[in-house]
Design a protein around this motif. Sequence first.
Motif, mmCIF file in Angstrom:
data_model
loop_
_atom_site.group_PDB
_atom_site.id
_atom_site.type_symbol
_atom_site.label_atom_id
_atom_site.label_comp_id
_atom_site.label_asym_id
_atom_site.label_seq_id
_atom_site.Cartn_x
_atom_site.Cartn_y
_atom_site.Cartn_z
ATOM 1 N N UNK A 159 -33.291 31.893 77.238
ATOM 2 C CA UNK A 159 -34.033 32.600 78.297
ATOM 3 C C UNK A 159 -33.078 32.997 79.413
ATOM 4 N N UNK B 34 -49.098 40.739 75.402
ATOM 5 C CA UNK B 34 -49.310 40.306 76.793
ATOM 6 C C UNK B 34 -48.264 40.847 77.747
ATOM 7 N N UNK B 35 -47.023 40.913 77.278
ATOM 8 C CA UNK B 35 -45.965 41.340 78.201
ATOM 9 C C UNK B 35 -45.775 42.853 78.156
ATOM 10 N N UNK B 36 -46.691 43.533 77.464
ATOM 11 C CA UNK B 36 -46.707 45.002 77.395
ATOM 12 C C UNK B 36 -45.402 45.568 76.858
ATOM 13 N N UNK C 195 -41.307 37.503 75.977
ATOM 14 C CA UNK C 195 -41.552 38.028 77.330
ATOM 15 C C UNK C 195 -40.265 38.561 77.957
ATOM 16 N N UNK C 196 -39.152 37.908 77.623
ATOM 17 C CA UNK C 196 -37.875 38.253 78.253
ATOM 18 C C UNK C 196 -37.094 39.312 77.473
ATOM 19 N N UNK C 197 -37.671 39.825 76.379
ATOM 20 C CA UNK C 197 -37.113 41.036 75.782
ATOM 21 C C UNK C 197 -36.301 40.896 74.502
ATOM 22 N N UNK D 298 -48.496 38.126 69.878
ATOM 23 C CA UNK D 298 -49.356 37.877 71.039
ATOM 24 C C UNK D 298 -48.585 38.008 72.346
ATOM 25 N N UNK D 299 -47.387 37.448 72.379
ATOM 26 C CA UNK D 299 -46.573 37.507 73.598
ATOM 27 C C UNK D 299 -46.128 38.944 73.882
ATOM 28 N N UNK E 203 -35.304 46.179 76.448
ATOM 29 C CA UNK E 203 -33.926 46.000 76.893
ATOM 30 C C UNK E 203 -33.041 47.099 76.291
ATOM 31 N N UNK F 268 -42.449 27.734 71.833
ATOM 32 C CA UNK F 268 -42.178 28.004 73.243
ATOM 33 C C UNK F 268 -40.979 28.949 73.382
ATOM 34 N N UNK G 40 -42.241 32.446 72.429
ATOM 35 C CA UNK G 40 -43.144 33.066 73.403
ATOM 36 C C UNK G 40 -42.359 33.610 74.599
ATOM 37 N N UNK G 41 -41.499 32.770 75.158
ATOM 38 C CA UNK G 41 -40.775 33.165 76.370
ATOM 39 C C UNK G 41 -39.673 34.176 76.076
ATOM 40 N N UNK H 44 -40.405 53.044 78.797
ATOM 41 C CA UNK H 44 -39.128 52.383 78.482
ATOM 42 C C UNK H 44 -39.178 50.951 78.999
ATOM 43 N N UNK H 45 -39.660 50.054 78.185
ATOM 44 C CA UNK H 45 -39.792 48.664 78.626
ATOM 45 C C UNK H 45 -38.944 47.718 77.788
ATOM 46 N N UNK I 141 -40.714 44.387 81.863
ATOM 47 C CA UNK I 141 -41.679 43.659 81.033
ATOM 48 C C UNK I 141 -42.530 42.737 81.908
ATOM 49 N N UNK I 142 -43.770 42.531 81.491
ATOM 50 C CA UNK I 142 -44.661 41.674 82.276
ATOM 51 C C UNK I 142 -44.463 40.233 81.830
#
Lengths: 253, 253
Positions: free
Chosen positions: A240, A138-140, A98-100, A134-135, A73, A91, A94-95, A70-71, B231-232
């Motif tokens: 973000x 990386x952030x699984x 990572x932040x969901x 890609x992001x 949000x 940008x 990408x971010x 459970x990763x 998240x990573x």
Amino acid sequence: MQRYFTKLSEVPADYQLEPQIFHHAIRVMRAKEGQMFELVDQQQRVKLMKLTRVFANQAFAKTLKTSLPQVELPVRVTILAGLIKNSKPDLLIQKATELGAAKIIFFNADFSVAQWKEQKVAKKLVRLQKIAQGAAEQSHRTQVPLINFVTELKKFDFSNYQFKMAAYEESAKQGERQNLSLIIQKVKQELTRQQTKPALVAVFGPEGGLSMAEVAYLQRQGCCLSGLGPRIMRAETAPWYLLAALSFALELG
Amino acid sequence: MQRYFTKLSEVPADYQLEPQIFHHAIRVMRAKEGQMFELVDQQQRVKLMKLTRVFANQAFAKTLKTSLPQVELPVRVTILAGLIKNSKPDLLIQKATELGAAKIIFFNADFSVAQWKEQKVAKKLVRLQKIAQGAAEQSHRTQVPLINFVTELKKFDFSNYQFKMAAYEESAKQGERQNLSLIIQKVKQELTRQQTKPALVAVFGPEGGLSMAEVAYLQRQGCCLSGLGPRIMRAETAPWYLLAALSFALELG
């Protein structure tokens, strides 16, 4: 461990690596028989995979283990952002990935300096979708955010969203400091009697902010105007902030 | 409105623009007599200034109004970050400034790939400090974050900080989801009986994360290991998450 997203919703027992995954795992990363990677299927299941056979133009793997981490949000967040300049969309994506974020949709805002020519939109979206993928790897994450573009704000359908807000700098300047907290409280309440994940859309202006006409339109669509604290953030930073605040309030503590 | 930081703690009645401010306001922005700008003094007071006389090599302005806006985080946050690659320090600083950091200090971490040669550190810091200043002006802060560098983690003095934490990916992977919230609760309690602003230091690893030895050392210094959600995040993104969470919890609602 390297993570890939498959387009399949069921991974077969003898899985043949899809072309893009083959290219990256075998050609770029030079993975050999016996090596492992993770594969996320369309049902957000994470499969621990082991390479069984590697050939010049194809490779096969089998599933060792399946998990359902459970990763994501607990609320599906759509970032609806006025088109920003140069490589700023890259940008932001990408971010925000990572932040969901669940979706990131750009629109031609009244104050957008950047302009996308219609014949280039499809090509741009393919490139931006790759950045999101890609992001997400990386952030699984177990889901790749959907990237899209609407030519104007009025083409976006707000009716699918239970929660609607617009980040408005003027609200912040006038000391508005409660609305984000109130929205998040409501989302929390909804989560306790949750059947499906609630959906939230948050609108952000481009470098010059949202116009008065856009703000009026967004209010008519039911968007709550919210400040995001007393400092002025650039266009790409504000989404973000929202995503981090949602994660902190809903996922931690 | 354009905002500048003066090195003065008192702005004289007939203020002569300092060289950098003169260059930007008059040469770059081509401001004329009668135009206005904001000047933040060393006591975080914001002065509304009007240009009274503009000459080829100097210009003067007078104060129209003084205000003391509260736009700084109620806790002084130091970001102590493992050195990251390429232009990532620039990006970390720009965004952490928008998000309210008080200090950003880099250190050579065990897993840092980037290396700063000793003779280049001073020059790099001057450049990075300028990025912080530009971002502070744009985000209408009343304080410019201090940028610094320590050659190793052990050279950083933790004793000045009431609150200490380290963002640790392994904590997050093991499902640690309470510590950040607990720290923020303690900061909130402290704020209710506040005399001086409390100080918090948060340590972040470089691209490869913190080493076991660094984590053990940080724990001995009293740092609480905290996950930042499931998240990573990349090295530069994690500090932004923390700052946004602090702002949301302490400044909104």
